[in-house]
Scaffold this active site. Structure first.
Site, PDB file in Angstrom:
ATOM      1  N   CYS A  86       0.833  -1.194   0.000  1.00  0.00           N
ATOM      2  CA  CYS A  86       0.000   0.000   0.000  1.00  0.00           C
ATOM      3  C   CYS A  86       0.876   1.256   0.000  1.00  0.00           C
ATOM      4  O   CYS A  86       1.550   1.528  -0.978  1.00  0.00           O
ATOM      5  CB  CYS A  86      -0.967  -0.046   1.188  1.00  0.00           C
ATOM      6  SG  CYS A  86      -2.352   1.106   1.035  1.00  0.00           S
ATOM      7  N   HIS A 203      -3.537  -5.613   1.019  1.00  0.00           N
ATOM      8  CA  HIS A 203      -2.896  -5.806   2.322  1.00  0.00           C
ATOM      9  C   HIS A 203      -2.855  -7.280   2.715  1.00  0.00           C
ATOM     10  O   HIS A 203      -3.791  -7.769   3.358  1.00  0.00           O
ATOM     11  CB  HIS A 203      -3.681  -5.055   3.403  1.00  0.00           C
ATOM     12  CG  HIS A 203      -3.511  -3.577   3.384  1.00  0.00           C
ATOM     13  ND1 HIS A 203      -2.523  -2.937   4.098  1.00  0.00           N
ATOM     14  CD2 HIS A 203      -4.187  -2.615   2.728  1.00  0.00           C
ATOM     15  CE1 HIS A 203      -2.610  -1.627   3.898  1.00  0.00           C
ATOM     16  NE2 HIS A 203      -3.617  -1.404   3.069  1.00  0.00           N
ATOM     17  N   GLU A 205      -1.293  -8.656   5.072  1.00  0.00           N
ATOM     18  CA  GLU A 205      -1.286  -8.846   6.525  1.00  0.00           C
ATOM     19  C   GLU A 205      -2.697  -8.851   7.109  1.00  0.00           C
ATOM     20  O   GLU A 205      -2.915  -9.327   8.212  1.00  0.00           O
ATOM     21  CB  GLU A 205      -0.407  -7.779   7.204  1.00  0.00           C
ATOM     22  CG  GLU A 205      -1.037  -6.397   7.382  1.00  0.00           C
ATOM     23  CD  GLU A 205      -1.013  -5.521   6.136  1.00  0.00           C
ATOM     24  OE1 GLU A 205      -0.665  -6.037   5.056  1.00  0.00           O
ATOM     25  OE2 GLU A 205      -1.353  -4.320   6.235  1.00  0.00           O
TER      26      GLU A 205
END
Ligand SMILES: Nc1ncnc2c1ncn2[C@@H]1O[C@H](COP(=O)(O)OP(=O)(O)O)[C@@H](O)[C@H]1O
Ligand SMILES: [Mg+2]
Lengths: 226, 78, 749, 78
Positions: A86, A203, A205
């Protein structure tokens, strides 16, 4: 494997990366302060999401003056794996570690939602645990994630197999409807020609814990480990 | 005190959704004849001393604009 | 040269002649111009609650889990077990948002976040409760612009600072045209021992200013928020501030690091009334005095007078009282985070707020008088008007019972009514996933959030049906609390505590004050009945536009705890073949319903009547079933009644499911009443087929009415049979399109 | 084809974090003498016919800028 997660002022996904990475046996993650001028001792570097230095003027532009970025550049030049998520992707483009730029989303609004991604290449340290054509369900959250590069650069990226992820539907078809932000060629993530620097807008994560609805992001970190 | 205005505009080849949205709004508000609209940045800089022209040009090109997506022009006010 | 204090100047500061006389008696002399400004902001409604304080005392504030009570500090603190606690609060930014929606809403978010980290808590999520005028059609253009700007502003601040915005509510009604409501909620997490106090203690301790430089922006916003929005408000326009979420992120990190260092004796954010409020409040709480020097305050403009510096509402600033001798460590932390800071003063023991400009004393006022001894008024309340009719037959007397086509289109009309339609367009703009906590994404009854550092699961919701409150403020307020608790129960949670935001019109009008009083008493009673304390909140009065006062809107924010991740439940049907039950009675009250509003364009009738014992019995039954692992989905019936609730449960998943329902009452109720009544205390659940008999058995034991309604299907069709001659069927793919895209089409079309 | 440039700048007393950040970046990149910097928007509008001056002014004030926090100026290119 010891991963350094850079904390710029304004980073806000740094802790999330540490939480996600620490679930992997054999991986440890540590915060790396932006005023550090060395990344010695780390096996991989992550530039996390957020709004580094407020993202004023242009997203990711201010990080080029941070001491840690000098060290990250040297680390990348020496072949060390660098992952930009990002805002991290925006920083990699602004610092010249990746080609192209990220501009405002097509509909001018911030978008936070799950997207489907098609894995285009598995010959990189970030995607080798995936299978080619695999579909990943991973969320995006950005206002300026529309990937832009001119035609020559795009041709170059294709020729060298640098496009690693594209926005698709759940079966892998690409169209403007499956392109959330207007990125050229539905590009969600690219790597450099040497394949050790990878930037993506989604993302991973946020897709590592079944309680959050998807664990498809794990394959990226698993790849780094293997 | 010299004042410089650097105007940074999206390159013609880059999509400018903000320009398109602005054009639409302008038309809706009843202004006739609106054609193409582009939206960029206007950066007004007050200098404490006359800036080095070459350096200023460099900063405008590499920092204030991103050559992948933007063009710039520099205007020096008296 | 400061202007002389004349009666005109006093009036311009919004102070009455009696208030001015009181100031003179407190000081034993006439105030100077700067002191007058200081009094005017501290005694404004926004800071002093002078017209609402006697009402607020009616709230229950005690509870075994309460660690910091309402009114003691910036926000209440509630124990959640294992040494962990939560601090949460809601606050309005209605007036600034009316004149500059983006910045007004953004700084509202920034302000409430500061309130939370001032308590020593790490903010972990935000919500918001919003009201706008009708956004449809050509006349809706101004409301659309406000709506778009507010949502973008909230998104900008929250996304940038990295605090997920995970829930909230949005309603559209003409009573809010030109006077939108923007109520921002934030919750933070902390250890019990980390609770920070906003008190200036320790005589001789240095007082530090940290954060953004002071400018002329937002001059006297507190006073601004305490007046009607009129055409003249345009002249107040500079009262709008611009926020810098990046600065706030640094301030947040620095303050938490600072508090952890043990160097801090007291800390207070500069919100409304800025430096004035933070100095006199900390002194008053500490029973001390505070002296500061305006020359030492970091400024971003030149030539600012002490008056301007004291009344500025520049954002992203804090006042920190440091333990003497530990200044060095404090400076190091500020420098690490690249924050401007300055030692501006000292704590002393004379009980005064003293402000100097260099050597010259410009303000000297007893701190307690300013912060805690504002005048308090018991305003006149109008006599209670007769209640609206509650009999559905009477309310519908001139509306013929719809035929099948009429029922069919009524549900469609309700699902695309902007207040009911999915708010996806809104929450897609909010980063709701950062911090890895959103176990339930926005769009269900309550937001569910995993707080990883504490290993706790929280649920939170904001609720208020202002149409009910308009028709009966007391009943509407009771229902707001009940509905919030019901939403938490549907998510698998037990309620912990409440924060409230009282949004009303000008209290000097007796009919408005009556609404305020009725609503407060209704909220208070409901909180007592449900056993949840009020931990704090906010009052916003003077919500009026040229066309009159807003509908009374006492917004309730409620937080609950989920014991086990396995209990997390959402409103979406999960599995074809599951059996659908209705907990509660089928109901028959159509007064103040969205059916009357959306389909027949009437605000009419009394709201449904709430029975607390029934309400609580339904929640308990639901939680029992959830704990036994028998519930696949749960959704309460609210606006639009049973039919809308069933449709939403079909539509809330990624691909719509269907349902086959038969509700065969032994009454001769009208079909529209059966489908769209809004009787309270009702929940729709779906359970696996092989648990259905057991669920029936358990529900009978719970002593609540219940009905086995039907089954979830894999066909995209919602079928409802009410009688032999009354069967209806809707294509759920079509309904989903209406429900999901209506707002987007209005906004982007 | 007439072309109009509307420049929208934050009012002098309004906080402009973008301007502050930009000034810092310019200094960091080694340009001497940089004082105050403000960042605003530059909106370039191509017209198919000469626009009504009063209407254009209205649109610039109410639509392209927010008079609460921004000033604007209109420049017509030949
Ligand atoms: N509607 C309300 N219900 C309960 N407590 C309230 C309400 N409104 C204000 N309070 C309490 O009064 C105190 C002062 O509130 P406020 O002035 O809003 O704080 P701040 O100084 O942070 O703006 C707070 O503790 C707040 O929680
Ligand atoms: Mg406060």
């Amino acid at each position: 494997m010891k991963v350094g997660v850079v904390r710029f002022p304004g980073s806000n996904c740094d802790q999330d990366c540490v939480v996600a990475l620490s679930q992997f046996p054999g991986m440890s993650a540590e915060i790396l302060w932006h005023k550090e001028d060395t990344v010695a001792g780390f096996d991989a570097i992550i530039l996390p999401g957020g709004f580094s230095y407020g993202d004023y003027l242009r997203c990711g532009v201010s990080a080029r003056f941070s001491p840690v970025m000098g060290a990250v550049k040297d680390f990348a030049a020496a072949g060390g794996p660098v992952l930009g998520v990002c805002n991290g992707f925006q920083i990699l483009c602004e610092s010249g570690l990746l080609p192209g730029a990220l501009v405002r989303n097509r509909d001018l609004r911030f978008i936070c939602e799950h997207t489907h991604l098609r894995v285009e290449r598995t010959d990189t340290p970030f995607t080798r645990a995936a299978s080619s054509g695999q579909i990943l369900r991973i969320p995006i959250a950005h206002g300026e994630g529309c990937y832009f590069a001119d035609n020559d650069t795009l041709r170059d990226l294709r020729e060298h197999g640098q496009v690693l992820l594209r926005y698709s539907d759940e079966r892998g078809y690409l169209s403007q409807e499956t392109n959330p932000n207007g990125s050229r060629d539905n590009i969600a993530g690219i790597c450099n020609r040497e394949r050790n620097v990878f930037g993506l807008m989604p993302h991973p994560e946020r897709a590592c814990d079944p309680l959050l609805g998807s664990t498809d992001g794990r394959v990226i970190f698993q790849s780094l480990l293997s | 005190m010299p004042k410089v205005i650097v105007t940074v505009m999206p390159k013609p080849s880059v999509l400018d959704p903000q320009g398109v949205a602005t054009a639409k709004l302008m038309k809706q508000s009843g202004l006739a004849g609106v054609g193409r609209v582009r939206v960029g940045k206007s950066i007004e800089i007050e200098f404490e001393s006359t800036p080095d022209a070459a350096k200023l040009e460099g900063v405008a090109r590499d920092l204030l604009s991103n050559p992948v997506i933007e063009d710039f022009r520099i205007e020096t006010l008296p | 040269m400061t202007p002389e204090v004349t009666p005109e100047i006093v009036a311009k500061h919004g102070l009455s002649p009696e208030e001015y006389a009181r100031i003179e008696s407190i000081l034993g002399r006439a105030p100077n111009f700067t002191e007058l400004g200081v009094f005017s902001v501290m005694w404004s409604e926004h800071c002093s609650y002078k017209n609402s304080r006697p009402e607020l005392r009616k709230f229950p504030t005690e509870g075994t889990r309460v660690l910091v009570k309402a009114g003691e500090e910036n926000a209440g603190v509630i124990d959640i077990g294992d040494g962990w606690a939560v601090a949460f609060k809601i606050e309005s930014h209605n007036h600034p948002s009316a004149v500059e929606p983006f910045q007004g809403a953004a700084t509202g978010v920034g302000g409430i976040i500061r309130d939370i980290f001032t308590m020593g808590a790490r903010p972990v999520f935000s919500m918001n409760s919003l009201r706008f005028g009708d956004i449809r059609g050509e006349e809706g253009a101004a409301n659309r612009r406000l709506f778009a700007g507010v949502v973008a502003g909230i998104a900008h601040y929250g996304n940038c600072i990295g605090i997920p915005t995970i829930g909230g509510e949005v309603y559209f009604d003409d009573s809010y045209a030109g006077n939108p409501l923007v109520n921002a909620f934030c919750l933070g997490i902390l250890r019990h021992e980390q609770i920070a106090r906003g008190a200036a203690t320790g005589v001789g301790n240095p007082v530090f200013y940290v954060g953004a430089e002071t400018g002329r922006d937002g001059l006297a916003g507190a006073a601004f928020a305490s007046r009607d929005l009129t055409e003249e408000s345009k002249e107040d326009r500079p009262a709008v501030q611009v926020g810098d979420p990046f600065r706030e992120k640094l301030l947040l990190e620095a303050c938490l690091e600072l508090l952890a260092s043990g160097c801090v004796a007291g800390i207070q954010d500069m919100g409304a009334a800025g430096l004035t409020c933070s100095t006199c409040e900390t002194a008053s709480r500490g029973g001390t005095g505070v002296e500061i020097d305006t020359e030492k305050v970091p400024k971003r403009e030149t030539g600012m007078t002490p008056y301007e510096i004291l009344l500025s509402e520049s954002q992203e600033r804090m006042l920190v009282i440091v333990k003497k001798g530990q200044e060095g460590q404090v400076k190091e932390i500020f420098e690490k985070w690249d924050l401007p800071y300055s030692e501006v003063g000292v704590v002393n023991d004379d009980g005064l707020m003293r402000v100097k400009e260099g050597g010259r004393v410009v303000v000297e006022i007893p701190a307690r008088a300013l912060a805690d001894e504002a005048p308090v008024y018991v305003r006149e309340a109008a006599p209670k008007p007769p209640p609206h009719p509650s009999d559905s037959k009477k309310l519908l007397a001139d509306i013929p019972e719809p035929d099948a086509a009429g029922i069919h289109s009524a549900l469609e009309t309700l699902l695309k009514f902007p207040s009911i339609a999915s708010k996806r367009w809104v929450w897609r703009q909010y980063d709701h996933m950062v911090r890895l906590g959103a176990a339930v994404l926005p769009g269900s009854d309550a937001a569910v959030f995993i707080v990883r550092e504490a290993n706790k699961i929280l649920a939170a919701t904001t609720d208020c049906n202002a149409l009910y409150c308009r028709q009966d403020p007391r009943e509407g307020a009771r229902i707001a609390v009940a509905e919030a608790a019901r939403n938490l129960a549907c998510s698998g949670a037990v309620p912990l505590a409440v924060t409230d935001n009282l949004n009303f019109g000008n209290p000097y009008r007796p009919e408005n004050f009556l609404q305020l009083r009725e609503a407060v008493e209704g909220l208070a009673e409901a909180c007592r009945q449900l056993g949840v304390p009020v931990t704090g909140g906010n009052v916003s009065l003077y919500n009026e536009s040229p066309s009159g006062a807003i509908d009374p809107t006492p917004t309730v924010g409620m937080v609950g705890l989920i014991e086990d991740a396995a209990h997390i439940t959402t409103q979406a049907f999960q599995n074809p073949g599951d059996v659908i039950f209705l907990l509660g009675s089928p109901g028959s009250e159509i007064g103040a319903s969205h059916y009357l509003l959306a389909v027949h364009e009437r605000k009419a009738g009394a709201p449904p009547a709430l029975d607390f014992s029934r309400e609580m019995a339904v929640h308990e039954a639901l939680r029992t079933l959830i704990r036994k692992g028998m519930v696949r989905s749960a959704h309460d019936c609210s606006e639009g009644g049973l039919a809308v609730a069933l449709a939403e449960s079909c539509l809330a998943g990624p691909a719509p499911l269907g349902a086959t329902i038969s509700l065969l009452p032994d009454t001769t109720e009208r079909t529209d009443v059966m489908l769209f009544n809004e009787s309270q205390s009702r929940v729709i659940i779906s359970v696996p087929e092989d648990h259905a008999d057991k669920v029936s058995e358990l529900l009978s034991e719970c002593g609540i009415p219940w009905t086995r309604l039907g089954t979830v299907t894999d066909q995209p069709s919602l079928n409802i049979r009410l009688r032999k001659d009354a069967e209806y069927s809707w294509n759920t793919e079509h309904l989903q399109h209406l429900w999901n895209n209506t707002i987007e089409e209005i906004m982007e079309g």
